[in-house]
Design a protein around this motif. Structure first.
Motif, PDB file in Angstrom:
ATOM      1  N   PRO A   1       0.837  -1.204   0.000  1.00 39.61           N
ATOM      2  CA  PRO A   1       0.000   0.000   0.000  1.00 39.61           C
ATOM      3  C   PRO A   1       0.869   1.249   0.000  1.00 39.61           C
ATOM      4  O   PRO A   1       1.871   1.341   0.710  1.00 39.61           O
ATOM      5  CB  PRO A   1      -0.792  -0.136   1.305  1.00 39.61           C
ATOM      6  N   GLY A   2       0.493   2.230  -0.829  1.00 40.94           N
ATOM      7  CA  GLY A   2       1.263   3.445  -0.960  1.00 40.94           C
ATOM      8  C   GLY A   2       2.451   3.333  -1.893  1.00 40.94           C
ATOM      9  O   GLY A   2       3.181   4.319  -2.091  1.00 40.94           O
ATOM     10  N   GLY A   3       2.654   2.148  -2.474  1.00 42.18           N
ATOM     11  CA  GLY A   3       3.773   1.929  -3.377  1.00 42.18           C
ATOM     12  C   GLY A   3       3.532   2.523  -4.756  1.00 42.18           C
ATOM     13  O   GLY A   3       2.420   2.971  -5.088  1.00 42.18           O
ATOM     14  N   PHE A   4       4.584   2.522  -5.564  1.00 43.42           N
ATOM     15  CA  PHE A   4       4.554   3.167  -6.877  1.00 43.42           C
ATOM     16  C   PHE A   4       4.714   2.148  -8.002  1.00 43.42           C
ATOM     17  O   PHE A   4       5.405   1.136  -7.850  1.00 43.42           O
ATOM     18  CB  PHE A   4       5.674   4.199  -6.980  1.00 43.42           C
ATOM     19  N   VAL A   5       4.076   2.449  -9.135  1.00 41.35           N
ATOM     20  CA  VAL A   5       4.181   1.637 -10.345  1.00 41.35           C
ATOM     21  C   VAL A   5       4.630   2.532 -11.490  1.00 41.35           C
ATOM     22  O   VAL A   5       4.026   3.587 -11.728  1.00 41.35           O
ATOM     23  CB  VAL A   5       2.822   1.014 -10.750  1.00 41.35           C
ATOM     24  N   ILE A   6       5.668   2.118 -12.191  1.00 39.76           N
ATOM     25  CA  ILE A   6       6.070   2.772 -13.434  1.00 39.76           C
ATOM     26  C   ILE A   6       5.759   1.809 -14.573  1.00 39.76           C
ATOM     27  O   ILE A   6       6.301   0.701 -14.614  1.00 39.76           O
ATOM     28  CB  ILE A   6       7.566   3.122 -13.432  1.00 39.76           C
ATOM     29  N   LEU A   7       4.869   2.219 -15.468  1.00 36.51           N
ATOM     30  CA  LEU A   7       4.535   1.429 -16.646  1.00 36.51           C
ATOM     31  C   LEU A   7       4.905   2.227 -17.887  1.00 36.51           C
ATOM     32  O   LEU A   7       4.536   3.405 -18.007  1.00 36.51           O
ATOM     33  CB  LEU A   7       3.038   1.099 -16.687  1.00 36.51           C
ATOM     34  N   ALA A   8       5.623   1.586 -18.798  1.00 32.92           N
ATOM     35  CA  ALA A   8       6.047   2.265 -20.029  1.00 32.92           C
ATOM     36  C   ALA A   8       5.828   1.344 -21.223  1.00 32.92           C
ATOM     37  O   ALA A   8       6.745   0.717 -21.730  1.00 32.92           O
ATOM     38  CB  ALA A   8       7.508   2.676 -19.933  1.00 32.92           C
TER      39      ALA A   8
END
Length: 208
Positions: free
Chosen positions: A140-147
């Motif tokens: 929870p509160g984490g980040f996702v980078i999608l490219a």
């Protein structure tokens, strides 16, 4: 028994040098910029999905990150990175696995990075499996980078059909628990001189 998907990527890495594949980047500046923008600490756990032979992991080690995991479907691709890193490879956790079949540890990661994997998941069932793994593995509160490729990107890559995206389409795939923090277009020049349009999106998972 390996799957056709795994066999495809093992063949790609077995027949081409790491700096010959279309997605090769000598300097993963945008990945590093978005990871920095997330504000996570140097000891926060990061996973690079489809990292293969990418040099991103080298750059993260150089920057002082100490809890790094690379997942890739290709054993060969991971081996290329491990050999390049030499003794430093032991500072990284390596997972040879298809992300759509992976059952990650619960809430294991503070940041999930994926450049050029998600767009290969053209089947809805595969995308749903990917998001299930993401939901489980990202705290929870984490980040996702999608490219993935953008709407003006290629329709095929490495002999496979792809699915192209806008930021809104990625948001719809992830669902309401993920908030878009930043989006940036990028035109990537392949080693062969071709142009590929990507859309980079940074999302944050709800803290509750």
């Amino acid at each position: 028994m390996s799957s056709p998907r795994q066999q495809h990527w093992e063949n790609v890495y077995s027949t081409r040098q790491a700096d010959e594949v279309s997605w090769f980047q000598d300097d993963p500046t945008l990945s590093l910029d978005l990871i920095a923008r997330s504000g996570i600490s140097a000891n926060a756990p990061i996973i690079d999905i489809g990292g293969g032979a990418s040099v991103l992991i080298d750059r993260l080690l150089d920057a002082g990150h100490s809890a790094l995991t690379v997942l890739d479907i290709s054993h060969v691709g991971l081996t290329v990175a491990q050999k390049r890193l030499g003794d430093h490879a032991g500072r990284v956790t390596w997972i040879a696995q298809d992300v759509t079949a992976w059952h990650p540890p619960q809430d294991a990661f503070a940041l999930w990075h994926d450049r050029a994997v998600f767009h290969f998941l053209v089947e809805a069932a595969d995308r749903a499996a990917y998001v299930r793994a993401l939901d489980r593995g990202l705290r929870p509160g984490g980040f996702v980078i999608l490219a993935p490729f953008s709407l003006t990107g290629p329709e095929r890559c490495s002999g496979l059909l792809v699915r192209r995206y806008s930021a809104a389409m990625l948001q719809a795939e992830l669902g309401a628990d993920y908030a878009l923090v930043n989006q940036q277009p990028q035109t990537h020049l392949t080693p062969a001189g071709n142009r590929q349009d990507f859309i980079w999106c940074l999302f944050r998972k709800s803290a509750t």
